[in-house]
Design a protein around this motif. Structure first.
Motif, mmCIF file in Angstrom:
data_model
loop_
_atom_site.group_PDB
_atom_site.id
_atom_site.type_symbol
_atom_site.label_atom_id
_atom_site.label_comp_id
_atom_site.label_asym_id
_atom_site.label_seq_id
_atom_site.Cartn_x
_atom_site.Cartn_y
_atom_site.Cartn_z
ATOM 1 N N LEU A 202 0.827 -1.206 0.000
ATOM 2 C CA LEU A 202 0.000 0.000 0.000
ATOM 3 C C LEU A 202 0.862 1.257 0.000
ATOM 4 O O LEU A 202 1.887 1.333 0.686
ATOM 5 N N GLN A 203 0.412 2.254 -0.757
ATOM 6 C CA GLN A 203 1.083 3.544 -0.800
ATOM 7 C C GLN A 203 0.247 4.586 -0.055
ATOM 8 O O GLN A 203 -0.986 4.475 -0.003
ATOM 9 N N PRO A 204 0.893 5.597 0.529
ATOM 10 C CA PRO A 204 0.133 6.643 1.244
ATOM 11 C C PRO A 204 -0.912 7.283 0.347
ATOM 12 O O PRO A 204 -0.634 7.628 -0.810
ATOM 13 N N GLU A 205 -2.139 7.407 0.858
ATOM 14 C CA GLU A 205 -3.262 8.039 0.160
ATOM 15 C C GLU A 205 -3.617 7.322 -1.136
ATOM 16 O O GLU A 205 -4.278 7.892 -2.010
ATOM 17 N N GLU A 206 -3.200 6.071 -1.272
ATOM 18 C CA GLU A 206 -3.471 5.337 -2.513
ATOM 19 C C GLU A 206 -4.964 5.175 -2.741
ATOM 20 O O GLU A 206 -5.449 5.334 -3.870
ATOM 21 N N ASP A 207 -5.708 4.867 -1.666
ATOM 22 C CA ASP A 207 -7.140 4.657 -1.833
ATOM 23 C C ASP A 207 -7.841 5.922 -2.311
ATOM 24 O O ASP A 207 -8.745 5.866 -3.159
ATOM 25 N N GLU A 208 -7.429 7.073 -1.804
ATOM 26 C CA GLU A 208 -8.055 8.337 -2.225
ATOM 27 C C GLU A 208 -7.743 8.623 -3.687
ATOM 28 O O GLU A 208 -8.637 9.031 -4.457
ATOM 29 N N ASN A 209 -6.491 8.411 -4.091
ATOM 30 C CA ASN A 209 -6.117 8.668 -5.480
ATOM 31 C C ASN A 209 -6.836 7.720 -6.430
ATOM 32 O O ASN A 209 -7.286 8.128 -7.521
ATOM 33 N N LEU A 210 -6.958 6.471 -6.029
ATOM 34 C CA LEU A 210 -7.651 5.499 -6.883
ATOM 35 C C LEU A 210 -9.135 5.818 -6.999
ATOM 36 O O LEU A 210 -9.746 5.609 -8.052
ATOM 37 N N LEU A 313 -8.607 -5.038 3.531
ATOM 38 C CA LEU A 313 -7.588 -4.801 4.552
ATOM 39 C C LEU A 313 -8.084 -3.798 5.601
ATOM 40 O O LEU A 313 -7.782 -3.929 6.787
ATOM 41 N N LYS A 314 -8.862 -2.804 5.161
ATOM 42 C CA LYS A 314 -9.410 -1.822 6.101
ATOM 43 C C LYS A 314 -10.349 -2.483 7.102
ATOM 44 O O LYS A 314 -10.360 -2.125 8.284
ATOM 45 N N ARG A 315 -11.149 -3.424 6.627
ATOM 46 C CA ARG A 315 -12.092 -4.089 7.536
ATOM 47 C C ARG A 315 -11.366 -4.873 8.623
ATOM 48 O O ARG A 315 -11.897 -5.076 9.711
ATOM 49 N N LYS A 316 -10.147 -5.295 8.343
ATOM 50 C CA LYS A 316 -9.415 -6.111 9.312
ATOM 51 C C LYS A 316 -8.381 -5.337 10.123
ATOM 52 O O LYS A 316 -8.133 -5.667 11.287
ATOM 53 N N TYR A 317 -7.784 -4.299 9.536
ATOM 54 C CA TYR A 317 -6.610 -3.719 10.194
ATOM 55 C C TYR A 317 -6.691 -2.219 10.455
ATOM 56 O O TYR A 317 -5.825 -1.678 11.144
ATOM 57 N N GLY A 318 -7.698 -1.525 9.933
ATOM 58 C CA GLY A 318 -7.779 -0.088 10.180
ATOM 59 C C GLY A 318 -8.655 0.589 9.159
ATOM 60 O O GLY A 318 -8.835 0.090 8.037
ATOM 61 N N SER A 319 -9.174 1.741 9.522
ATOM 62 C CA SER A 319 -10.124 2.421 8.640
ATOM 63 C C SER A 319 -9.452 3.228 7.541
ATOM 64 O O SER A 319 -10.116 3.677 6.612
ATOM 65 N N THR A 320 -8.138 3.433 7.645
ATOM 66 C CA THR A 320 -7.399 4.168 6.613
ATOM 67 C C THR A 320 -6.107 3.418 6.290
ATOM 68 O O THR A 320 -5.678 2.523 7.024
ATOM 69 N N VAL A 321 -5.475 3.805 5.178
ATOM 70 C CA VAL A 321 -4.198 3.200 4.806
ATOM 71 C C VAL A 321 -3.145 3.475 5.880
ATOM 72 O O VAL A 321 -2.323 2.615 6.208
ATOM 73 N N GLU A 322 -3.190 4.683 6.449
ATOM 74 C CA GLU A 322 -2.239 5.032 7.502
ATOM 75 C C GLU A 322 -2.405 4.126 8.719
ATOM 76 O O GLU A 322 -1.413 3.675 9.312
ATOM 77 N N GLU A 323 -3.654 3.853 9.115
ATOM 78 C CA GLU A 323 -3.889 2.970 10.257
ATOM 79 C C GLU A 323 -3.427 1.546 9.968
ATOM 80 O O GLU A 323 -2.940 0.846 10.866
ATOM 81 N N ILE A 324 -3.562 1.113 8.718
ATOM 82 C CA ILE A 324 -3.084 -0.227 8.341
ATOM 83 C C ILE A 324 -1.569 -0.295 8.494
ATOM 84 O O ILE A 324 -1.016 -1.291 8.989
#
Length: 411
Positions: A202-210, A313-324
């Motif tokens: 995962l890259q920082p802010e990847e989900d937002e950019n995608l 991955l968010k459902r298991k490890y955190g609500s954001t990429v940073e939390e993961i």
């Protein structure tokens, strides 16, 4: 020392507040005046057994409060419990009709056991049927240590400190050895989780950019249609309809000729020329943007698949990429600690043995010091007894050796 005592709805007492000052205080009165009730209330405050029968008739509860000055032992106990608040010690105990107890030490909830332990070092109640702390063998070593003075107490403190360190090490060792199978299960789980997160890269802010890119690709036809229309109006000429840019250029030429005839038009002509040039540049950028739009519709499927992976991955490890990423770091640290548990246990065993040997040496020195202190105490007590016409009385301090394989406070 007891400074103040407040009693409410206890036995025959509805409301009573007593203040004591330094020196000797005497409570006197006829039989049945309530002297024993005050002692009973004080005993209740210091951990005695409670009963709803103590509550005054007609009341729902009884409450006894006391203010004390700390001594060395009480300060140590309250500090260990995390309840130290300055130099004053406030104890409160409340009993309701159901027999339930509520206890507070310096405003914090406490247990009856803590009140009893604290009370034994605050007050001695001496009566016909009451025992005295002086006769309790468990307190004799404490009395002897206090008599030994600062140097002796420093040695005792060193013994207790080593015992505490040894106990902490043994607790950690027990935790490491408690359930090896559970540790192995935890290692398997953490290994899977770490590998799963790392594999995703995962890259920082990847989900937002995608998400932004997905929105653009999902509306690609509409975006192309809008750009084609804009470029057509700006740059294409059909029959008698001239393109917008051609009209702008014609207008610019007319303004230039007019500004030659009237110099007052030159500033406006320059502003218009700048706007015309800007629109020509924007036209080129629109065309480049249109040419750069992806033609491969498979990219949208790739983005959807990637976002689904990130959502899982968010459902298991955190609500954001940073939390993961934070979870990954913590999981790696825990995994490393678990994998090194055996090595850590061996190190703790060695450290534990060294601490125990140090404790044995300090405890032996403490025993020698206690023997010296006891001889001094024997002589001083015998001198005091001689002044009371008991010159032939002998006072002896005897020690019973303890055999232990554990480092314990007190030597």
């Amino acid at each position: 020392m007891l400074n103040e005592l407040q009693i409410r709805n206890f036995a025959l007492i509805e409301e009573l507040e007593l203040s004591f000052y330094s020196g000797f205080s005497v409570l006197s009165g006829e039989t049945g005046a309530g002297k024993s009730i005050i002692i009973d209330a004080l005993s209740l405050l210091l951990g005695a057994r409670a009963s709803s029968e103590m509550i005054r008739t007609g009341a729902d509860s009884t409450r006894v409060s006391g203010s004390f000055s700390h001594n060395r032992i009480s300060r140590r106990l309250v500090t260990e419990w995390g309840m130290l608040e300055g130099d004053e010690l406030i104890i409160i105990r409340e009993i309701n009709l159901s027999g339930r107890n509520k206890c507070w030490i310096n405003g914090r909830l406490a247990t009856v056991g803590q009140l009893a332990e604290l009370g034994s070092c605050l007050v001695d109640i001496v009566g016909q049927h009451d025992s005295q702390s002086l006769l309790d063998p468990h307190g004799h070593a404490t009395l002897l240590d206090i008599y030994g003075g600062p140097e002796h107490l420093a040695l005792l403190s060193k013994v207790n400190e080593l015992a505490t360190q040894w106990s902490d090490l043994r607790s950690e060792l027990n935790r490491l050895h408690r359930d090896e199978r559970e540790r192995n299960r935890r290692i398997d789980l953490l290994s899977f989780q770490v590998e799963e997160i790392k594999k995703a890269a995962l890259q920082p802010e990847e989900d937002e950019n995608l998400t932004v890119e997905r929105s653009r690709l999902a509306n690609l036809d509409r975006i192309r249609q809008a750009l084609h229309y804009v470029l057509d109006v700006m740059g294409e000429t059909y029959g008698e309809r001239e393109s917008l840019l051609h009209s702008l250029s014609t207008m610019e030429a007319e303004l230039r000729r007019a500004s030659v005839l009237d110099s007052a038009l030159q500033p406006l002509t320059q502003r218009y020329t700048a706007l015309s040039l800007e629109l020509h540049d924007v036209y080129g950028e629109f065309r480049d943007y249109l040419d750069g739009l992806p033609a491969d519709s498979g990219r949208l499927n790739e983005i959807e698949s990637r976002l689904n992976l990130i959502d899982g991955l968010k459902r298991k490890y955190g609500s954001t990429v940073e939390e993961i990423h934070v979870y990954l770091k913590e999981a790696e640290q825990e995994l490393a600690a678990l994998e090194n548990a055996t090595m850590r246990a061996d190190g703790l065993e060695d450290e534990s043995r060294k601490l125990y040997e140090m404790w044995l040496q300090e405890a032996a020195a403490l025993t020698e010091s206690r023997n010296r202190v006891s001889l001094s105490l024997e002589k001083q007590i015998e001198r005091e007894l001689a002044d009371l016409s008991m010159g032939k009385t002998k006072f002896k301090v005897r020690f019973t050796p303890k055999t232990t394989e554990s480092a314990v406070p007190g030597g």
